[in-house]
Design a protein around this motif. Structure first.
Motif, PDB file in Angstrom:
ATOM      1  N   ARG A 256      34.425  39.774  43.699  1.00  0.00           N
ATOM      2  CA  ARG A 256      34.397  40.720  44.007  1.00  0.00           C
ATOM      3  C   ARG A 256      36.205  41.132  43.060  1.00  0.00           C
ATOM      4  O   ARG A 256      36.338  41.678  43.687  1.00  0.00           O
ATOM      5  N   GLY A 257      36.046  39.729  41.863  1.00  0.00           N
ATOM      6  CA  GLY A 257      37.304  39.987  41.121  1.00  0.00           C
ATOM      7  C   GLY A 257      37.646  40.922  40.536  1.00  0.00           C
ATOM      8  O   GLY A 257      39.120  41.839  40.110  1.00  0.00           O
ATOM      9  N   GLU A 258      36.154  41.409  39.803  1.00  0.00           N
ATOM     10  CA  GLU A 258      37.021  42.744  39.267  1.00  0.00           C
ATOM     11  C   GLU A 258      37.392  43.615  40.220  1.00  0.00           C
ATOM     12  O   GLU A 258      37.974  44.789  39.506  1.00  0.00           O
ATOM     13  N   GLN A 259      36.975  43.887  41.158  1.00  0.00           N
ATOM     14  CA  GLN A 259      36.904  45.211  42.054  1.00  0.00           C
ATOM     15  C   GLN A 259      38.953  45.220  42.428  1.00  0.00           C
ATOM     16  O   GLN A 259      39.754  45.886  42.543  1.00  0.00           O
ATOM     17  N   TRP A 260      38.785  43.624  42.896  1.00  0.00           N
ATOM     18  CA  TRP A 260      40.376  43.638  42.781  1.00  0.00           C
ATOM     19  C   TRP A 260      41.388  43.663  42.618  1.00  0.00           C
ATOM     20  O   TRP A 260      42.551  43.956  42.891  1.00  0.00           O
ATOM     21  N   ALA A 261      40.771  43.286  41.304  1.00  0.00           N
ATOM     22  CA  ALA A 261      41.687  43.427  39.956  1.00  0.00           C
ATOM     23  C   ALA A 261      42.478  44.742  39.654  1.00  0.00           C
ATOM     24  O   ALA A 261      43.284  44.952  39.002  1.00  0.00           O
ATOM     25  N   ASP A 262      41.446  46.037  39.593  1.00  0.00           N
ATOM     26  CA  ASP A 262      41.500  46.479  39.018  1.00  0.00           C
ATOM     27  C   ASP A 262      42.288  47.544  40.495  1.00  0.00           C
ATOM     28  O   ASP A 262      43.211  48.754  40.134  1.00  0.00           O
ATOM     29  N   ARG A 263      42.055  47.202  41.578  1.00  0.00           N
ATOM     30  CA  ARG A 263      43.071  47.974  42.559  1.00  0.00           C
ATOM     31  C   ARG A 263      44.759  46.872  42.455  1.00  0.00           C
ATOM     32  O   ARG A 263      45.733  48.424  42.429  1.00  0.00           O
ATOM     33  N   VAL A 264      44.873  46.303  42.039  1.00  0.00           N
ATOM     34  CA  VAL A 264      46.036  45.061  41.614  1.00  0.00           C
ATOM     35  C   VAL A 264      46.699  45.960  40.241  1.00  0.00           C
ATOM     36  O   VAL A 264      47.514  46.646  40.768  1.00  0.00           O
ATOM     37  N   ALA A 265      45.705  46.755  39.493  1.00  0.00           N
ATOM     38  CA  ALA A 265      46.838  47.362  38.471  1.00  0.00           C
ATOM     39  C   ALA A 265      46.727  48.178  38.499  1.00  0.00           C
ATOM     40  O   ALA A 265      47.404  49.140  37.713  1.00  0.00           O
TER      41      ALA A 265
END
Length: 542
Positions: A256-265
């Motif tokens: 779920r790295g993409e979900q985490w990256a979207d939230r961080v961005a």
């Protein structure tokens, strides 16, 4: 049949409310590990003091006392660390209160069971609804003494709850008790001390929406750089502006790295926790966040494509696919798992079985029907008496872990999960489905039949099969159809094709042309075969 309890209606289980992912911190230098330990140990001492202060207040705690605790911690760390510590303390105290209530309910259930059995004559047989008396006078006297012990414990726990007193061990009670059994646990005192310190170390910070990368205390950038806001006493260790320490290693979340990256961005809140695995000599970081509430799929929409019923057992999952009419389709599935060994091995076994189940459901566009099981009241030794093997069996069933895993993984694939009342599914499934589904090439087990019963209940169908009338009451003799005809059978709900010519030697040609349509005959009302089938008023047999 008044002993049968009311069956609860099936419902679509909502998805998980939060997400947690973990990855390893690699390429840390000795200085990085030293700073992490110093920060964690300092915050651990503050967290212990705050927990002690919270437990001392008890039920008299309010927002003013919470603010005062936070002000005290802010002077020795920082405002953000103080907020994380006080919130963690509040959650830990609330969890202890819930565990205390569950303990009271468990003790009360044991006392009620013993009291009932003591009131029965020695050797009296029990029923399905209530247990009988004890087997011998010796056992009766032993349980009489145990009743006194349980009543004393219940009185003490209730007094603690009324006073707002809880018993909490930072680091875990199990690890604390291991200190007295180091030889049995094959640990040295130094090794145990390292585990104890790592378990009590506090390196966790809640996320904040609108702050850079979703967390101002423990910050992880999209490219994997980790920086920590140092407490005031350790500000001299900073290697970056504004009292921050940047770790040498970089992290990347594979799951779920993409979900985490979207939230961080988007600077949305992400909570982080850093901990050390002493046995492996590794450091890990866990990222977590909450999901917004999502409207569940309507029950009728989940049933539209059919279901796959799942029966949970101690060593396997028994599953069977059913169409929308409640007919079993294909062959049953058996998904084995081995729950022996380490916790990591057991978790991997459960995940592997669920992956196979979810892939099958996804491939055939099916929803999943499971029982809404809760064995918390079934594992007490007072309920099942001498049946220690049975108690161990139901205690070892991974009900909670499997349910949490299934909901999380099914939500990612968009597969609805329907929970049904578990009452009588195994008994009625074996009674009505095990024998009819057994063939010369397939041996249907009791668990397979239970899976069919679970799916039928989720579809809204009665578990009991429709039985055919006696042969001499059938209009076409031994060829009467039931509602369980195969879904692929052509015209299974219509008339049987007319065979030209006489059926017997005693019937002449041309006779019985309208025998297939009973509604044109001179009879009162319509024939039963053409009426929509309904469940009769007779109760289901046990």
């Amino acid at each position: 049949m008044g002993g049968l309890r009311e069956i609860a209606a099936p419902f679509v289980v909502p998805g998980p409310s939060g997400v947690a992912i973990r990855t390893r911190l690699k390429h840390l230098t000795t200085a990085d590990e030293t700073v992490l330990r110093l920060v964690g140990d300092l915050l651990s001492s503050l967290a212990s003091r705050d927990l002690k202060a919270r437990c001392a207040v008890g039920l008299e705690h309010d927002s003013e006392r919470w603010a005062e605790r936070k002000r005290v911690l802010t002077r020795e760390s920082s405002s953000r660390w103080a907020g994380s510590i006080t919130k963690a303390t509040h959650d830990q105290w609330a969890l202890a209160r819930r565990g205390q209530l569950a303990h009271i309910q468990n003790l009360q259930a044991g006392i009620d069971t013993i009291t009932h059995r003591l009131s029965q004559p020695v050797g009296a047989k029990g029923t399905r609804q209530a247990p009988g008396g004890y087997r011998s006078t010796r056992e009766w006297h032993a349980k009489k003494r145990r009743l006194g012990v349980l009543e004393d414990r219940l009185q003490q726990v209730r007094a603690d709850r009324d006073a707002g007193l809880v018993h909490v061990t930072r680091g875990g009670k199990q690890l604390l008790n291991t200190r007295r059994h180091l030889q049995q646990a094959q640990l040295t005192q130094e090794r145990w001390r390292a585990r104890w310190q790592a378990g009590r170390r506090f390196l966790a910070a809640d996320g904040e929406s609108g702050k850079p990368f979703g967390n101002e205390t423990i910050r992880i950038t999209p490219d994997g750089e980790i920086s920590i806001k140092l407490p005031t006493p350790l500000a001299h260790l900073a290697n970056a502006p504004h009292g921050r320490y940047v770790l040498t290693g970089r992290v990347a979340f594979a799951h779920r790295g993409e979900q985490w990256a979207d939230r961080v961005a988007a600077n949305r809140a992400v909570a982080y926790r850093i901990h050390e695995d002493v046995d492996r000599g590794r450091w890990y970081v866990t990222a977590s966040w909450t999901n917004p509430p999502v409207k569940t799929v309507p029950l009728e929409a989940a049933r539209a494509g059919g279901l796959i019923g799942v029966d949970t057992n101690a060593d396997h999952l028994a599953a069977w696919r059913l169409d929308t009419h409640g007919n079993p389709v294909g062959e049953p599935l058996r998904l084995d798992y081995d729950l022996s060994g380490t916790a990591a091995h057991r978790d991997a076994q459960v995940r592997h079985a669920l992956i196979r189940l979810l892939h099958f459901a996804k491939r055939h566009h099916l929803a999943i029907a499971v029982e809404d099981l809760d064995f918390q009241t079934e594992t007490t030794r007072e309920k099942h008496g001498r049946k220690k093997r049975f108690r161990n069996l139901i205690s070892g069933m991974p009900v909670s872990k499997l349910r949490a895993r299934l909901l999380s993984m099914a939500a990612e694939l968009g597969i609805p999960v329907i929970a049904v009342d578990p009452a009588y599914t195994s008994r009625w499934g074996a009674q009505h489905w095990q024998k009819p589904l057994t063939t010369t090439t397939r041996k249907t087990t009791r668990h397979d039949a239970a899976a069919v019963a679970i799916a039928r209940r989720a579809l809204g169908h009665p578990i009991r099969r429709r039985t055919a009338p006696p042969p001499h009451d059938q209009s076409d003799r031994a060829g009467h159809r039931t509602v369980q005809a195969r879904p692929v059978a052509p015209g299974r709900e219509g008339h049987r094709p007319r065979i030209p010519g006489p059926r017997t030697r005693s019937v002449g040609a041309g006779r019985g042309v309208k025998a297939a349509d009973q509604n044109v005959q001179h009879r009162s009302g319509r024939s039963a075969e053409h009426e929509p089938w309904k469940q009769d008023s007779l109760p289901l047999s046990l």
